[in-house]
Design a protein around this motif. Structure first.
Motif, PDB file in Angstrom:
ATOM      1  N   GLU A  67       0.835  -1.204   0.000  1.00  0.00           N
ATOM      2  CA  GLU A  67       0.000   0.000   0.000  1.00  0.00           C
ATOM      3  C   GLU A  67       0.866   1.249   0.000  1.00  0.00           C
ATOM      4  OE1 GLU A  67      -2.364  -0.631   3.474  1.00  0.00           O
ATOM      5  OE2 GLU A  67      -3.879  -1.774   2.394  1.00  0.00           O
ATOM      6  N   ALA A  68       1.893   1.267   0.826  1.00  0.00           N
ATOM      7  CA  ALA A  68       2.786   2.427   0.903  1.00  0.00           C
ATOM      8  C   ALA A  68       3.485   2.661  -0.432  1.00  0.00           C
ATOM      9  CB  ALA A  68       3.807   2.224   2.019  1.00  0.00           C
ATOM     10  N   ASP A  69       3.947   1.596  -1.069  1.00  0.00           N
ATOM     11  CA  ASP A  69       4.629   1.731  -2.359  1.00  0.00           C
ATOM     12  C   ASP A  69       3.686   2.253  -3.440  1.00  0.00           C
ATOM     13  OD1 ASP A  69       6.948   0.785  -1.188  1.00  0.00           O
ATOM     14  OD2 ASP A  69       6.732  -1.258  -1.989  1.00  0.00           O
ATOM     15  N   MET A  70       2.456   1.740  -3.457  1.00  0.00           N
ATOM     16  CA  MET A  70       1.490   2.185  -4.463  1.00  0.00           C
ATOM     17  C   MET A  70       1.100   3.641  -4.252  1.00  0.00           C
ATOM     18  SD  MET A  70      -0.932  -1.104  -5.183  1.00  0.00           S
ATOM     19  CE  MET A  70      -0.802  -1.981  -3.633  1.00  0.00           C
ATOM     20  N   MET A  71       0.913   4.044  -2.997  1.00  0.00           N
ATOM     21  CA  MET A  71       0.550   5.434  -2.744  1.00  0.00           C
ATOM     22  C   MET A  71       1.726   6.361  -3.037  1.00  0.00           C
ATOM     23  SD  MET A  71      -1.753   7.595  -2.172  1.00  0.00           S
ATOM     24  CE  MET A  71      -3.173   6.810  -1.449  1.00  0.00           C
ATOM     25  N   ARG A  72       2.936   5.912  -2.754  1.00  0.00           N
ATOM     26  CA  ARG A  72       4.124   6.712  -3.065  1.00  0.00           C
ATOM     27  C   ARG A  72       4.202   6.961  -4.572  1.00  0.00           C
ATOM     28  NH1 ARG A  72       7.513   3.604  -0.890  1.00  0.00           N
ATOM     29  NH2 ARG A  72       7.348   4.518   1.173  1.00  0.00           N
ATOM     30  N   ALA A  73       3.969   5.924  -5.362  1.00  0.00           N
ATOM     31  CA  ALA A  73       4.000   6.057  -6.820  1.00  0.00           C
ATOM     32  C   ALA A  73       2.872   6.961  -7.310  1.00  0.00           C
ATOM     33  CB  ALA A  73       3.912   4.681  -7.478  1.00  0.00           C
ATOM     34  N   TYR A  74       1.672   6.777  -6.757  1.00  0.00           N
ATOM     35  CA  TYR A  74       0.534   7.629  -7.141  1.00  0.00           C
ATOM     36  C   TYR A  74       0.811   9.091  -6.816  1.00  0.00           C
ATOM     37  CZ  TYR A  74      -4.003   9.875  -7.053  1.00  0.00           C
ATOM     38  OH  TYR A  74      -5.033  10.749  -7.274  1.00  0.00           O
ATOM     39  N   SER A  75       1.317   9.344  -5.612  1.00  0.00           N
ATOM     40  CA  SER A  75       1.592  10.720  -5.192  1.00  0.00           C
ATOM     41  C   SER A  75       2.649  11.366  -6.083  1.00  0.00           C
ATOM     42  CB  SER A  75       2.051  10.760  -3.734  1.00  0.00           C
ATOM     43  OG  SER A  75       1.010  10.348  -2.885  1.00  0.00           O
ATOM     44  N   ALA A  76       3.687  10.621  -6.402  1.00  0.00           N
ATOM     45  CA  ALA A  76       4.749  11.167  -7.252  1.00  0.00           C
ATOM     46  C   ALA A  76       4.235  11.476  -8.660  1.00  0.00           C
ATOM     47  CB  ALA A  76       5.915  10.184  -7.320  1.00  0.00           C
ATOM     48  N   ARG A  77       3.268  10.709  -9.124  1.00  0.00           N
ATOM     49  CA  ARG A  77       2.736  10.882 -10.478  1.00  0.00           C
ATOM     50  C   ARG A  77       1.601  11.892 -10.556  1.00  0.00           C
ATOM     51  NH1 ARG A  77       1.126   6.016 -10.887  1.00  0.00           N
ATOM     52  NH2 ARG A  77      -1.080   6.420 -10.588  1.00  0.00           N
ATOM     53  N   GLU A  78       0.716  11.924  -9.536  1.00  0.00           N
ATOM     54  CA  GLU A  78      -0.516  12.696  -9.639  1.00  0.00           C
ATOM     55  C   GLU A  78      -0.645  13.875  -8.676  1.00  0.00           C
ATOM     56  OE1 GLU A  78      -2.734  12.222 -11.992  1.00  0.00           O
ATOM     57  OE2 GLU A  78      -1.717  10.452 -12.783  1.00  0.00           O
ATOM     58  N   VAL A  79       0.080  13.872  -7.570  1.00  0.00           N
ATOM     59  CA  VAL A  79      -0.117  14.908  -6.555  1.00  0.00           C
ATOM     60  C   VAL A  79       1.016  15.922  -6.553  1.00  0.00           C
ATOM     61  CG1 VAL A  79      -0.491  15.361  -4.103  1.00  0.00           C
ATOM     62  CG2 VAL A  79      -1.389  13.265  -5.124  1.00  0.00           C
ATOM     63  N   GLU A  80       2.241  15.467  -6.524  1.00  0.00           N
ATOM     64  CA  GLU A  80       3.385  16.347  -6.349  1.00  0.00           C
ATOM     65  C   GLU A  80       3.718  17.228  -7.550  1.00  0.00           C
ATOM     66  OE1 GLU A  80       6.597  13.904  -4.940  1.00  0.00           O
ATOM     67  OE2 GLU A  80       5.362  13.101  -3.326  1.00  0.00           O
ATOM     68  N   PRO A  81       3.583  16.755  -8.792  1.00  0.00           N
ATOM     69  CA  PRO A  81       3.974  17.610  -9.919  1.00  0.00           C
ATOM     70  C   PRO A  81       3.090  18.847 -10.070  1.00  0.00           C
ATOM     71  CG  PRO A  81       3.782  15.329 -10.623  1.00  0.00           C
ATOM     72  CD  PRO A  81       3.198  15.424  -9.241  1.00  0.00           C
ATOM     73  N   MET A  82       3.732  19.955 -10.355  1.00  0.00           N
ATOM     74  CA  MET A  82       2.987  21.183 -10.623  1.00  0.00           C
ATOM     75  C   MET A  82       2.264  21.024 -11.959  1.00  0.00           C
ATOM     76  SD  MET A  82       3.485  23.241  -8.103  1.00  0.00           S
ATOM     77  CE  MET A  82       3.241  24.928  -8.632  1.00  0.00           C
ATOM     78  N   GLY A  83       1.137  21.679 -12.085  1.00  0.00           N
ATOM     79  CA  GLY A  83       0.379  21.645 -13.328  1.00  0.00           C
ATOM     80  C   GLY A  83      -0.619  20.509 -13.409  1.00  0.00           C
ATOM     81  N   LYS A  84      -0.675  19.643 -12.405  1.00  0.00           N
ATOM     82  CA  LYS A  84      -1.657  18.561 -12.382  1.00  0.00           C
ATOM     83  C   LYS A  84      -2.945  19.074 -11.757  1.00  0.00           C
ATOM     84  CE  LYS A  84       0.250  14.622 -13.706  1.00  0.00           C
ATOM     85  NZ  LYS A  84      -0.400  13.661 -14.569  1.00  0.00           N
ATOM     86  N   GLU A  85      -4.069  18.570 -12.256  1.00  0.00           N
ATOM     87  CA  GLU A  85      -5.364  18.934 -11.687  1.00  0.00           C
ATOM     88  C   GLU A  85      -5.501  18.368 -10.280  1.00  0.00           C
ATOM     89  OE1 GLU A  85      -8.064  20.689 -12.894  1.00  0.00           O
ATOM     90  OE2 GLU A  85      -6.818  21.306 -14.586  1.00  0.00           O
ATOM     91  N   CYS A  86      -6.151  19.121  -9.426  1.00  0.00           N
ATOM     92  CA  CYS A  86      -6.434  18.683  -8.065  1.00  0.00           C
ATOM     93  C   CYS A  86      -7.773  17.952  -8.074  1.00  0.00           C
ATOM     94  CB  CYS A  86      -6.486  19.893  -7.139  1.00  0.00           C
ATOM     95  SG  CYS A  86      -6.794  19.470  -5.444  1.00  0.00           S
ATOM     96  N   GLU A  87      -7.791  16.757  -7.525  1.00  0.00           N
ATOM     97  CA  GLU A  87      -9.011  15.962  -7.509  1.00  0.00           C
ATOM     98  C   GLU A  87      -9.639  15.977  -6.121  1.00  0.00           C
ATOM     99  OE1 GLU A  87      -8.136  12.097  -9.037  1.00  0.00           O
ATOM    100  OE2 GLU A  87      -7.143  12.899 -10.800  1.00  0.00           O
ATOM    101  N   HIS A  88     -10.840  15.462  -6.033  1.00  0.00           N
ATOM    102  CA  HIS A  88     -11.596  15.462  -4.783  1.00  0.00           C
ATOM    103  C   HIS A  88     -10.817  14.809  -3.645  1.00  0.00           C
ATOM    104  CE1 HIS A  88     -14.651  14.019  -1.893  1.00  0.00           C
ATOM    105  NE2 HIS A  88     -15.175  15.206  -2.126  1.00  0.00           N
ATOM    106  N   VAL A  89     -10.181  13.672  -3.932  1.00  0.00           N
ATOM    107  CA  VAL A  89      -9.438  12.964  -2.887  1.00  0.00           C
ATOM    108  C   VAL A  89      -8.266  13.815  -2.392  1.00  0.00           C
ATOM    109  CG1 VAL A  89      -7.907  11.670  -4.444  1.00  0.00           C
ATOM    110  CG2 VAL A  89      -8.505  10.733  -2.208  1.00  0.00           C
ATOM    111  N   HIS A  90      -7.668  14.610  -3.268  1.00  0.00           N
ATOM    112  CA  HIS A  90      -6.571  15.494  -2.863  1.00  0.00           C
ATOM    113  C   HIS A  90      -7.079  16.592  -1.933  1.00  0.00           C
ATOM    114  CE1 HIS A  90      -4.847  14.398  -7.083  1.00  0.00           C
ATOM    115  NE2 HIS A  90      -4.733  13.393  -6.220  1.00  0.00           N
ATOM    116  N   ILE A  91      -8.226  17.148  -2.261  1.00  0.00           N
ATOM    117  CA  ILE A  91      -8.816  18.195  -1.421  1.00  0.00           C
ATOM    118  C   ILE A  91      -9.172  17.631  -0.053  1.00  0.00           C
ATOM    119  CG2 ILE A  91     -10.759  19.791  -1.173  1.00  0.00           C
ATOM    120  CD1 ILE A  91     -10.773  19.889  -4.303  1.00  0.00           C
TER     121      ILE A  91
END
Length: 108
Positions: A67-91
């Motif tokens: 779980e930690a590895d999958m969330m780390r990969a998701y965060s690096a791909r979808e949350v941390e980069p600038m210019g990505k859309e913010c989704e409901h789960v992020h809010i």
């Protein structure tokens, strides 16, 4: 003492001009990613990632690591980069991390 309008203009200028806003945005992205990682088991189903319980016994160390590895990969791909859309789960993650409430309005 500055007038309320002058103070508002100064705050607006601080956050919008000079690239300062990007630093605040990036910091909030890191807070969000950190909270998602700390609560990976809770948030993984909401980002479309499921850990097959047949592969890992419940609450096993291997399941938690997966779980930690999958969330780390998701965060690096979808949350941390600038210019990505913010989704409901992020809010949700950011507001819980900060202990604040928000009201979101959509404009078409």
């Amino acid at each position: 003492a500055a007038s309320p309008a002058a103070a508002a203009a100064a705050v607006f200028d601080h956050f919008v001009n000079g690239g300062v806003a990007d630093y605040y945005t990036w910091y909030m992205r890191l807070l969000t990613a950190g909270y998602l990682r700390e609560n990976a088991a809770r948030f993984l189903p909401f980002v479309g990632i499921f850990v097959d319980s047949a592969d890992f016994p419940q609450q096993s160390e291997a399941a938690q690591q997966a779980e930690a590895d999958m969330m780390r990969a998701y965060s690096a791909r979808e949350v941390e980069p600038m210019g990505k859309e913010c989704e409901h789960v992020h809010i949700t993650a950011l507001t819980e991390a900060l202990g604040v409430s928000v009201c979101i309005e959509y404009l078409d």
